[in-house]
Enzyme design. Structure first.
Site, PDB file in Angstrom:
ATOM      1  N   GLU A 263      36.764 -69.414 139.053  1.00  0.00           N
ATOM      2  CA  GLU A 263      36.325 -68.965 137.730  1.00  0.00           C
ATOM      3  C   GLU A 263      37.510 -68.418 136.932  1.00  0.00           C
ATOM      4  O   GLU A 263      37.640 -68.681 135.724  1.00  0.00           O
ATOM      5  CB  GLU A 263      35.258 -67.883 137.891  1.00  0.00           C
ATOM      6  CG  GLU A 263      34.649 -67.397 136.589  1.00  0.00           C
ATOM      7  CD  GLU A 263      33.576 -66.354 136.800  1.00  0.00           C
ATOM      8  OE1 GLU A 263      33.106 -65.785 135.785  1.00  0.00           O
ATOM      9  OE2 GLU A 263      33.204 -66.089 137.959  1.00  0.00           O
TER      10      GLU A 263
ATOM     11  N   GLU B 208      28.561 -58.596 140.981  1.00  0.00           N
ATOM     12  CA  GLU B 208      27.628 -59.402 140.187  1.00  0.00           C
ATOM     13  C   GLU B 208      27.299 -60.709 140.900  1.00  0.00           C
ATOM     14  O   GLU B 208      26.148 -61.157 140.912  1.00  0.00           O
ATOM     15  CB  GLU B 208      28.235 -59.683 138.808  1.00  0.00           C
ATOM     16  CG  GLU B 208      27.402 -60.599 137.930  1.00  0.00           C
ATOM     17  CD  GLU B 208      28.238 -61.326 136.898  1.00  0.00           C
ATOM     18  OE1 GLU B 208      28.059 -62.551 136.725  1.00  0.00           O
ATOM     19  OE2 GLU B 208      29.082 -60.675 136.265  1.00  0.00           O
ATOM     20  N   HIS B 209      28.318 -61.309 141.509  1.00  0.00           N
ATOM     21  CA  HIS B 209      28.094 -62.541 142.274  1.00  0.00           C
ATOM     22  C   HIS B 209      27.344 -62.270 143.573  1.00  0.00           C
ATOM     23  O   HIS B 209      26.412 -62.992 143.935  1.00  0.00           O
ATOM     24  CB  HIS B 209      29.443 -63.190 142.612  1.00  0.00           C
ATOM     25  CG  HIS B 209      30.070 -63.919 141.468  1.00  0.00           C
ATOM     26  ND1 HIS B 209      30.259 -65.280 141.469  1.00  0.00           N
ATOM     27  CD2 HIS B 209      30.543 -63.483 140.277  1.00  0.00           C
ATOM     28  CE1 HIS B 209      30.831 -65.654 140.342  1.00  0.00           C
ATOM     29  NE2 HIS B 209      31.031 -64.579 139.601  1.00  0.00           N
TER      30      HIS B 209
ATOM     31  N   HIS C 248      32.606 -57.307 138.904  1.00  0.00           N
ATOM     32  CA  HIS C 248      32.298 -58.727 138.732  1.00  0.00           C
ATOM     33  C   HIS C 248      32.027 -59.384 140.079  1.00  0.00           C
ATOM     34  O   HIS C 248      31.141 -60.250 140.198  1.00  0.00           O
ATOM     35  CB  HIS C 248      33.471 -59.404 138.024  1.00  0.00           C
ATOM     36  CG  HIS C 248      33.299 -60.874 137.831  1.00  0.00           C
ATOM     37  ND1 HIS C 248      34.028 -61.816 138.523  1.00  0.00           N
ATOM     38  CD2 HIS C 248      32.465 -61.582 137.030  1.00  0.00           C
ATOM     39  CE1 HIS C 248      33.662 -63.016 138.153  1.00  0.00           C
ATOM     40  NE2 HIS C 248      32.716 -62.908 137.247  1.00  0.00           N
TER      41      HIS C 248
END
Length: 441
Positions: free
Chosen positions: A148, A71-72, A68
């Protein structure tokens, strides 16, 4: 644990292209990277996705959240483009780009006008293949990800599904948060993330899919040009086969987990282990899921919301992985009504397990499965996703007619057998709401 099964697959010393279905073509590059497209001449758009067969289940506990995090970071800059240029070039032509991470794969995608597909290929391939992971960007995105995670904890209707997965799988990677936790994300270094990136993002793990008004050979040329000289432009190798996963996924003994939150609603998930995506019974499970809690006509919706007004949202769902799966029922209700709602859910599950479903429900359940599948293929993004998931997860592209035929072949007996198997097991219970531990014995 290896992420994918490398069997004696094709090892092309050259580009190998073949037609899979009408309008669908697949090319394997010498590196093992696959390109699969579907030509839809009646559209004026194109959807592009770069799918990597790496997800959160491929991480060690110390690296939980690395996929994840990547992904950023892959949109933050390459040797050719800054983060602003990556987003601005796509937005300047009215396109959109984004990404998402799952437990078994990560996807980076764009949707543009058909004439702008060359730009989308160049930008997206550059971002995924050649990100520089600048240390300053790592620190910036670390803060974004921690926010997040905090935001997710403020959404109890989402959080309860993570609590449920952990209740079933425990510390197995399938039970961990895709985002990681503050304890894993905070100390993760740039070198650790970069090593994960370069070790895991390899050409045989990558599928590039596109659908829309396009020509396959042209897309292959665009991809090869964008890949030239990048870390994904590697020596000859076989493409990775579908994920084999663990022979047996360790699960927890069924139990109850209560997470105290000062919320206005109680959020409940009751269920347990389901079935893998390779299980031939998955079509019967799809029908059963729709009959139980797949829509407004489902048993759970009718009993709990329509007849009694005890919940606004109530549904059942199935999650399927390479070697396991989940089946659960969710309900959101007033805290004082939680025991009654739970009793009604248990009663309905027991009834279906004991007596099965009716012929009318079978027909309705099949119609919902088929309609949902076909209607979801009405845009280029969905068609692109279908291509990539079939290639990455199954190694086979099932035609629409074949899939509809598999659903049509489901019988009442098939659904009854699945219900008798899944719904008679002792379930786990996850609850998020204003309760103390022990409130649900």
């Amino acid at each position: 644990m290896t992420a994918n099964n490398h069997g004696p697959a094709e090892r092309p010393a050259r580009v190998v292209t073949r037609t899979l279905q009408d309008g669908v073509r697949r090319t394997v590059l010498p590196s093992g990277l696959r390109i699969i497209t579907e030509a839809i001449p009646t559209t004026r758009s194109a959807a592009l996705g770069i799918w990597v067969g790496i997800g959160s289940r491929d991480e060690s506990p110390a690296m939980s959240g690395a996929s994840h995090f990547l992904e950023h970071l892959l949109f933050k800059g390459t040797h050719k483009r800054t983060a602003l240029q990556i987003s601005a070039e796509i937005e300047a032509v009215g396109g959109e780009t984004n990404a998402f991470t799952t437990k078994e794969y990560t996807c980076y995608y764009a949707r543009v006008l058909d004439s702008d597909l060359p730009l989308a290929v160049d930008v997206l391939v550059d971002a995924v293949a050649d990100s520089i992971l600048d240390p300053a960007d790592v620190e910036t995105e670390r803060g974004v990800i921690l926010e997040e995670i905090a935001m997710h904890e403020d959404e109890p209707g989402d959080e309860v599904h993570d609590v449920f997965a952990e209740a079933v799988y425990g510390d197995h990677p399938l039970g961990r948060l895709i985002s990681g936790t503050p304890e894993s994300v905070t100390p993760m270094t740039r070198n650790q993330i970069n090593n994960f990136y370069r070790r895991r993002y390899r050409a045989p793990q990558v599928v590039i899919a596109a659908a829309g008004n396009l020509e396959h050979a042209a897309v292959v040329r665009l991809v090869r040009r964008a890949l030239a000289g990048s870390p994904l432009d590697t020596a000859a190798a076989a493409p990775s086969g579908p994920r084999a996963g663990d022979r047996r996924v360790r699960v927890q003994k069924p139990h109850t987990v209560v997470l105290h939150r000062d919320t206005e609603q109680a959020h409940i998930v009751l269920g347990g282990v389901g079935m893998s995506r390779y299980d031939e019974r998955r079509f019967a499970l799809g029908v059963l899921n729709n009959v139980l809690g797949g829509g407004m006509s489902s048993r759970l919706f009718q009993e709990i919301r329509e007849k009694r007004g005890l919940a606004y949202s109530v549904y059942s769902y199935a999650a399927q992985y390479a070697d396991s799966g989940l089946f659960g029922v969710y309900a959101g209700c007033a805290p004082g009504r939680a025991p009654e709602v739970l009793d009604l859910i248990r009663t309905e599950l027991e009834r279906v397990a004991r007596t099965g479903i009716t012929a009318e429900e079978l027909g309705r359940g099949k119609g919902m499965v088929k309609g949902s599948y076909v209607l979801n293929l009405e845009d280029t993004s969905s068609r692109m996703s279908r291509l990539a998931k079939s290639e990455l997860l199954h190694g086979h592209l099932m035609s629409v007619d074949e899939l509809l035929g598999r659903v049509d072949a489901v019988t009442i007996a098939d659904v009854g057998e699945v219900a008798a198997d899944l719904l008679t097991r002792e379930p786990s219970l996850a609850v998020v709401g204003p309760f103390d531990e022990g409130a649900f014995p």
